[in-house]
Design an enzyme around this catalytic site. Structure first.
Site, short mmCIF file in Angstrom:
data_model
loop_
_atom_site.label_atom_id
_atom_site.label_comp_id
_atom_site.label_asym_id
_atom_site.label_seq_id
_atom_site.Cartn_x
_atom_site.Cartn_y
_atom_site.Cartn_z
N LYS A 10 0.87 -1.19 0.00
CA LYS A 10 0.00 0.00 0.00
C LYS A 10 0.90 1.23 0.00
O LYS A 10 1.94 1.23 0.69
CB LYS A 10 -0.87 -0.04 1.26
N SER A 65 -9.39 1.63 3.10
CA SER A 65 -8.52 2.41 2.25
C SER A 65 -7.48 1.60 1.48
O SER A 65 -6.81 2.15 0.61
CB SER A 65 -7.78 3.46 3.10
N SER A 90 -9.84 -0.83 7.12
CA SER A 90 -9.24 -0.62 5.80
C SER A 90 -8.54 -1.81 5.16
O SER A 90 -8.18 -1.75 3.98
CB SER A 90 -8.25 0.55 5.86
#
Lengths: 467, 65
Positions: A82, A157, A181
């Site tokens: 990420k 996210s 997330s």
């Protein structure tokens, strides 16, 4: 084995082939890079692909394995991060415009440990701006798109991470989870993801959202793969003060236990009218499978602790505002309107309310531990619905709905994961959330693995992966 | 601050000023209802029984080298 077949192997399936030199890390890496070239333009899962670095790392892994210097089951496995994990010399945006050109001078602890394990970094995954949102819509980089229906959100996210894993663009990806997330995009995209116990994985070198609720954890094809990744990344780190000095078990070994006799509580509060019928049906079916595996299934209510959830919202907004105050005046226009507004209102929370929200957590944790004396694992739908459309994802109130079942466990810091447990209308994945007691990731991984041995939901592929 | 039910743009402006932030009129218009929504979560924290003085906010020192 064709490139497409290579991409579809789980890390656990690929590892012995790399070790035996049946497949080379370079071959595996080229296969995923080609898959990224084919699929990523339609889904936008990567903000940056580090192809040259990946091939260099793969060649190094190939040489080491050839010399008999096998480092373990992640050696030569292609993976992604990420884009909030610092990467030395490589742009790290946090999904933002503000850090659009930022190049860190050091790596995250997670990145260091994965490099030591011999994993091959493919690139940086798309994410909701500064991790402050659950949809992965982005005015800066465009939306990441759900691989099962490109008109729908990925969840966030860690949306790009979930898409990459779901489509064979990456064998696993590191995400982060402050209100859901990892679990949310895992559920929406049909992959497995775990938020370990707070303090289990170092967050050194990871952009924060809310320090006391942030967790680092992986998304992967199966509980087995999650266990392999956890084995490589857990453990204390003096550079992260929230990192805990606790014994580190072998999570892969923990998978070997049976589901028989595990006491499973089905959270009734998350099976109410706010949850769609197809989600409830999918979860009930999953619970039947667990029952069939010998788990002792009962119903449980979180009503006693539900009143504490206000603390999660209070802490999340106040801590996020504290980090972002540096840019709230000088770079205000560089945020997306939705994120800057959440930060602006967060900056107005009175100090007493933030402090009392933190104090409330102590009571909450005690009560939850008491509740969990009677259960080894709690289960619920990860999401009250399947992935919404991109248009619906733009509604500000959607974040509360999407994080409805997940954020409690960030406030608690207990380990929680999501695994695929079926499909709803439009062939959209449904996720099952499993929650354990602190430091007992092994128990939820064991139950998840037993479930995945009995079902094949985690082995389904969206058609776009065949592109 | 006013009672949470009566929060208005003036309250938001004053809090912003104390926080060192400046909101334009259009921002105030957007942020006031959002802040009221956020304060509903805060209200739920205020309703909890936290009278126990032993409920501390703690911090941890690193281990002595």
């Amino acid at each position: 084995m064709s490139a497409n077949e290579l991409c579809r192997l789980s890390a656990a399936e690929l590892a012995p082939r790399l070790k035996s030199r049946e497949v080379s890390p370079v071959e595996a890496t080229r296969a995923t890079l080609e898959q990224i070239e084919r699929v990523n333009p339609a889904l936008n899962a990567f903000l940056l692909v580090t192809a040259d670095l990946a091939l260099d790392q793969a060649k190094q892994a190939e040489a080491e394995i050839g010399r008999g210097e096998y480092r373990g089951p992640l050696h030569g496995i292609p993976y992604s991060l990420k884009d909030l994990y610092y990467t030395r010399g490589i742009r790290t945006t946090g999904g933002s415009n503000i850090l659009g050109d930022w190049v860190p001078d050091h790596d995250s602890a997670v990145g260091e440990r994965l490099r030591e394990a011999g994993a091959v970094l493919l690139g940086k995954n798309h994410m909701h701006e500064f991790a402050f949102g659950t949809t992965n819509l982005s005015p800066h980089y465009g939306p990441a798109r759900n691989p099962w229906d490109q008109t729908r959100v990925t969840g966030g996210s860690s949306g790009g991470s979930a898409v990459a894993v779901a489509t064979g663009m990456s064998h696993f990806s590191m995400g982060s989870d402050t209100g859901g997330s990892i679990r949310i995009p895992g559920s929406f995209c049909g992959v497995s993801g775990i938020k370990p116990t707070y303090g289990r994985v170092s967050k050194f070198g990871a952009l924060p959202l809310a320090w006391s609720m942030d967790h680092a954890g992986p998304l992967a094809r199966s509980a087995e793969d999650l266990a392999l990744v956890l084995n490589a990344i857990v453990g204390p780190d003096p550079r992260d003060r929230s990192s805990a000095e606790v014994p580190v078990p072998d999570f892969a070994a923990a998978l070997q236990g049976a589901a028989m006799g595990l006491r499973v509580g089905v959270i009734q509060d998350y099976m109410d009218d706010a949850v769609t019928g197809e989600i409830k049906a999918g979860v009930r079916q999953a619970v039947q499978v667990l029952d069939g595996l010998g788990a002792e299934v009962q119903e449980v209510s979180l009503a006693e602790v539900a009143g504490y959830l206000g603390a999660a919202t209070t802490i999340l907004h106040a801590e996020a505002a504290a980090y972002h105050v540096r840019w709230l005046t000088s770079r205000k226009v560089d945020y997306s309107p939705a994120v800057v507004e959440r930060l602006q209102v967060g900056s107005l929370i009175p100090a007493i309310d933030y402090v009392n929200a933190q104090r409330a957590r102590t009571v909450l944790v005690d009560r939850a531990l008491e509740l969990m004396r009677n259960y080894d694992v709690l289960v619920s739908p990860t999401e009250p619905m399947t992935a919404c459309t991109l248009e619906d994802g733009a509604r500000p109130e959607i974040h509360n709905t999407i994080a409805r079942h997940t954020r409690m466990f960030n406030l608690l810091g207990f380990p929680a994961m999501s695994i695929p447990c079926g499909f709803g209308e439009g062939n959209l994945p449904i996720g099952l959330q499993l929650v354990g007691r602190p430091w007992e990731e092994g128990t939820i991984l064991r139950l998840a693995h037993a479930y995945q041995q009995a079902t094949d939901w985690h082995q389904r592929w969206p058609s776009i992966a065949d592109r | 601050m006013s009672n949470l039910d009566d929060l208005g743009a003036g309250d938001v402006q004053r809090l912003a000023s104390l926080a060192g932030l400046e909101f334009s009129d259009s921002e105030l218009l957007r942020l006031t209802p959002q802040f009221k929504g956020l304060m509903q979560a805060v209200r739920r924290v205020r309703e909890l029984d936290l009278d126990d003085g032993d409920l501390a906010v703690t911090f941890q020192l690193p281990e002595t080298p």
